[in-house]
Design a protein around this motif. Structure first.
Motif, PDB file in Angstrom:
ATOM      1  N   ILE A 204     -22.883   7.816 -19.768  1.00  0.00           N
ATOM      2  CA  ILE A 204     -23.318   9.213 -19.428  1.00  0.00           C
ATOM      3  C   ILE A 204     -24.331   9.216 -18.345  1.00  0.00           C
ATOM      4  O   ILE A 204     -25.418   8.984 -19.096  1.00  0.00           O
ATOM      5  CB  ILE A 204     -23.187  10.243 -20.338  1.00  0.00           C
ATOM      6  N   VAL A 205     -24.097   9.755 -17.363  1.00  0.00           N
ATOM      7  CA  VAL A 205     -25.552   9.607 -16.474  1.00  0.00           C
ATOM      8  C   VAL A 205     -25.838  11.075 -15.748  1.00  0.00           C
ATOM      9  O   VAL A 205     -26.851  11.306 -15.066  1.00  0.00           O
ATOM     10  CB  VAL A 205     -25.172   8.833 -15.203  1.00  0.00           C
ATOM     11  N   GLU A 206     -24.868  12.076 -16.041  1.00  0.00           N
ATOM     12  CA  GLU A 206     -25.141  13.479 -15.684  1.00  0.00           C
ATOM     13  C   GLU A 206     -24.545  14.406 -16.415  1.00  0.00           C
ATOM     14  O   GLU A 206     -23.196  14.238 -16.525  1.00  0.00           O
ATOM     15  CB  GLU A 206     -24.677  13.451 -14.159  1.00  0.00           C
ATOM     16  N   THR A 207     -25.068  15.491 -16.702  1.00  0.00           N
ATOM     17  CA  THR A 207     -24.565  16.421 -17.602  1.00  0.00           C
ATOM     18  C   THR A 207     -24.952  17.886 -17.132  1.00  0.00           C
ATOM     19  O   THR A 207     -26.075  17.839 -16.299  1.00  0.00           O
ATOM     20  CB  THR A 207     -24.878  16.375 -18.969  1.00  0.00           C
ATOM     21  N   GLU A 208     -24.434  18.956 -17.477  1.00  0.00           N
ATOM     22  CA  GLU A 208     -24.767  20.369 -17.201  1.00  0.00           C
ATOM     23  C   GLU A 208     -24.689  21.033 -18.658  1.00  0.00           C
ATOM     24  O   GLU A 208     -23.757  20.991 -19.061  1.00  0.00           O
ATOM     25  CB  GLU A 208     -23.960  21.051 -16.045  1.00  0.00           C
TER      26      GLU A 208
ATOM     27  N   GLY B 216     -22.315  23.960  -7.797  1.00  0.00           N
ATOM     28  CA  GLY B 216     -20.912  24.390  -7.707  1.00  0.00           C
ATOM     29  C   GLY B 216     -20.625  25.945  -8.467  1.00  0.00           C
ATOM     30  O   GLY B 216     -19.641  26.585  -8.424  1.00  0.00           O
ATOM     31  N   VAL B 217     -21.826  26.320  -8.900  1.00  0.00           N
ATOM     32  CA  VAL B 217     -21.845  27.634  -9.742  1.00  0.00           C
ATOM     33  C   VAL B 217     -22.279  28.888  -8.626  1.00  0.00           C
ATOM     34  O   VAL B 217     -22.938  28.336  -7.643  1.00  0.00           O
ATOM     35  CB  VAL B 217     -22.521  27.931 -10.917  1.00  0.00           C
ATOM     36  N   THR B 218     -21.512  29.762  -8.805  1.00  0.00           N
ATOM     37  CA  THR B 218     -21.796  31.067  -7.724  1.00  0.00           C
ATOM     38  C   THR B 218     -23.016  31.867  -8.150  1.00  0.00           C
ATOM     39  O   THR B 218     -23.808  32.163  -7.358  1.00  0.00           O
ATOM     40  CB  THR B 218     -20.620  32.116  -7.863  1.00  0.00           C
ATOM     41  N   GLU B 219     -23.399  31.769  -9.528  1.00  0.00           N
ATOM     42  CA  GLU B 219     -24.618  32.576 -10.031  1.00  0.00           C
ATOM     43  C   GLU B 219     -25.405  31.797 -11.221  1.00  0.00           C
ATOM     44  O   GLU B 219     -24.814  31.763 -12.249  1.00  0.00           O
ATOM     45  CB  GLU B 219     -24.139  33.985 -10.313  1.00  0.00           C
TER      46      GLU B 219
ATOM     47  N   ASN C  14     -25.266  35.780 -21.782  1.00  0.00           N
ATOM     48  CA  ASN C  14     -26.375  35.947 -20.501  1.00  0.00           C
ATOM     49  C   ASN C  14     -26.541  34.737 -19.659  1.00  0.00           C
ATOM     50  O   ASN C  14     -27.316  34.659 -18.951  1.00  0.00           O
ATOM     51  CB  ASN C  14     -27.723  36.351 -21.249  1.00  0.00           C
ATOM     52  N   ASP C  15     -25.562  33.860 -19.592  1.00  0.00           N
ATOM     53  CA  ASP C  15     -25.286  32.767 -18.659  1.00  0.00           C
ATOM     54  C   ASP C  15     -24.107  33.093 -17.537  1.00  0.00           C
ATOM     55  O   ASP C  15     -22.908  32.977 -18.092  1.00  0.00           O
ATOM     56  CB  ASP C  15     -25.253  31.322 -19.226  1.00  0.00           C
ATOM     57  N   PRO C  16     -24.460  33.586 -16.640  1.00  0.00           N
ATOM     58  CA  PRO C  16     -23.329  34.281 -15.679  1.00  0.00           C
ATOM     59  C   PRO C  16     -22.287  33.054 -15.283  1.00  0.00           C
ATOM     60  O   PRO C  16     -21.009  33.305 -15.062  1.00  0.00           O
ATOM     61  CB  PRO C  16     -23.863  34.951 -14.694  1.00  0.00           C
ATOM     62  N   ALA C  17     -22.897  31.933 -15.070  1.00  0.00           N
ATOM     63  CA  ALA C  17     -22.005  30.694 -14.623  1.00  0.00           C
ATOM     64  C   ALA C  17     -21.256  30.225 -15.981  1.00  0.00           C
ATOM     65  O   ALA C  17     -20.245  29.507 -15.724  1.00  0.00           O
ATOM     66  CB  ALA C  17     -22.964  29.631 -14.193  1.00  0.00           C
ATOM     67  N   SER C  18     -21.420  30.637 -17.105  1.00  0.00           N
ATOM     68  CA  SER C  18     -20.806  30.050 -18.261  1.00  0.00           C
ATOM     69  C   SER C  18     -19.388  30.745 -18.308  1.00  0.00           C
ATOM     70  O   SER C  18     -19.175  32.044 -18.353  1.00  0.00           O
ATOM     71  CB  SER C  18     -21.452  30.212 -19.481  1.00  0.00           C
ATOM     72  N   ARG C  19     -18.323  29.888 -18.798  1.00  0.00           N
ATOM     73  CA  ARG C  19     -17.036  30.752 -18.974  1.00  0.00           C
ATOM     74  C   ARG C  19     -17.120  31.621 -20.235  1.00  0.00           C
ATOM     75  O   ARG C  19     -16.401  32.348 -20.478  1.00  0.00           O
ATOM     76  CB  ARG C  19     -15.779  29.619 -19.358  1.00  0.00           C
ATOM     77  N   ALA C  20     -18.237  31.507 -21.056  1.00  0.00           N
ATOM     78  CA  ALA C  20     -18.493  32.256 -22.456  1.00  0.00           C
ATOM     79  C   ALA C  20     -19.152  33.444 -22.209  1.00  0.00           C
ATOM     80  O   ALA C  20     -19.442  34.224 -22.944  1.00  0.00           O
ATOM     81  CB  ALA C  20     -19.076  31.087 -23.390  1.00  0.00           C
ATOM     82  N   SER C  21     -19.476  33.739 -20.731  1.00  0.00           N
ATOM     83  CA  SER C  21     -20.147  35.061 -20.582  1.00  0.00           C
ATOM     84  C   SER C  21     -19.200  36.042 -20.457  1.00  0.00           C
ATOM     85  O   SER C  21     -19.529  37.114 -20.247  1.00  0.00           O
ATOM     86  CB  SER C  21     -20.934  35.051 -19.266  1.00  0.00           C
TER      87      SER C  21
END
Length: 187
Positions: A35-39, A166-169, A45-52
């Motif tokens: 693994i070389v890259e993660t997010e 690639g996230v909008t917010e 309170n994370d608008p980019a998260s699907r759990a928001s």
DNA sequence: ATCTCGATTGGCT
DNA sequence: GCCAATCGAGATG
């Protein structure tokens, strides 16, 4: 890696996943990559998260225990995430890029490219190279012998960070992590 | 480096 | 049915 590893702060897990080895075996064979890259993605309170947003079939595992695969399709590509934090605390890490370690022939065949750099240097590329689809959604990485993540001390590295791609917010905080100067990061 | 267009799915009305 | 979405490939300059 065990449950305790995954059930921690999401950004910490995202950083600590760098350099680890992901293994996947199916009928076609074994593939393995570092693994070389993660997010990191948090909760409400994370608008980019699907759990928001509201709980749905797609995101519900983010509220479950850490160490499960969470897979969904975006723009015709499967995304591989790993759940973090304990039950009822939503979180997940998106695996964005790997450095191929084993099964490169199989990866080439699945991807239809010969250039090693093109095999796993992006979230959609790596799922295709490993043969991961919706079928692998909800696998417990701490128990499976087909799909799991293992520790490794292959290399020393510095960690770079940036805003998520690639996230909008996005949040102010930078939640994308990568191995500096690695050739397989997505950009 | 930048753009542009195709691709699939799940969630919602 | 509609549409947005954590993208990828090829073309272009």
């Amino acid at each position: 890696m065990n449950r305790e590893f995954y059930e921690r702060d999401t950004a910490e897990v995202a950083k600590d996943l760098l350099g680890k080895i992901i293994n996947y075996r199916n009928r076609e064979g074994v593939t393995r990559g570092m693994i070389v890259e993660t997010e990191a993605y948090y909760g409400e309170n994370d608008p980019a998260s699907r759990a928001s947003r509201k709980k749905t079939n797609l995101n519900e595992l983010m509220w479950e225990q850490g160490g499960l695969t969470l897979i969904y399709m975006i723009h015709a590509h499967w995304m591989l995430n790993v759940t973090t934090e304990g039950r009822d605390i939503p979180g997940a890490v998106l695996i964005r890029a790997l450095e191929p370690v084993k099964g490169i022939g199989l990866m080439r065949k699945r991807r239809g490219f010969n250039d090693v750099k093109a095999l796993t240097s992006g979230p959609g590329k790596l799922t295709q190279a490993l043969g991961i689809t919706k079928e692998e959604h909800g696998i417990d990485l701490t128990k499976s012998n087909k799909l799991y993540i293992q520790n490794s001390k292959l290399i020393d590295f510095d960690i770079g960070k940036s805003h998520r791609i690639g996230v909008t917010e996005d949040l102010k905080r930078e939640l994308r992590f990568y191995i500096k100067e690695n050739e397989f990061i997505s950009r």
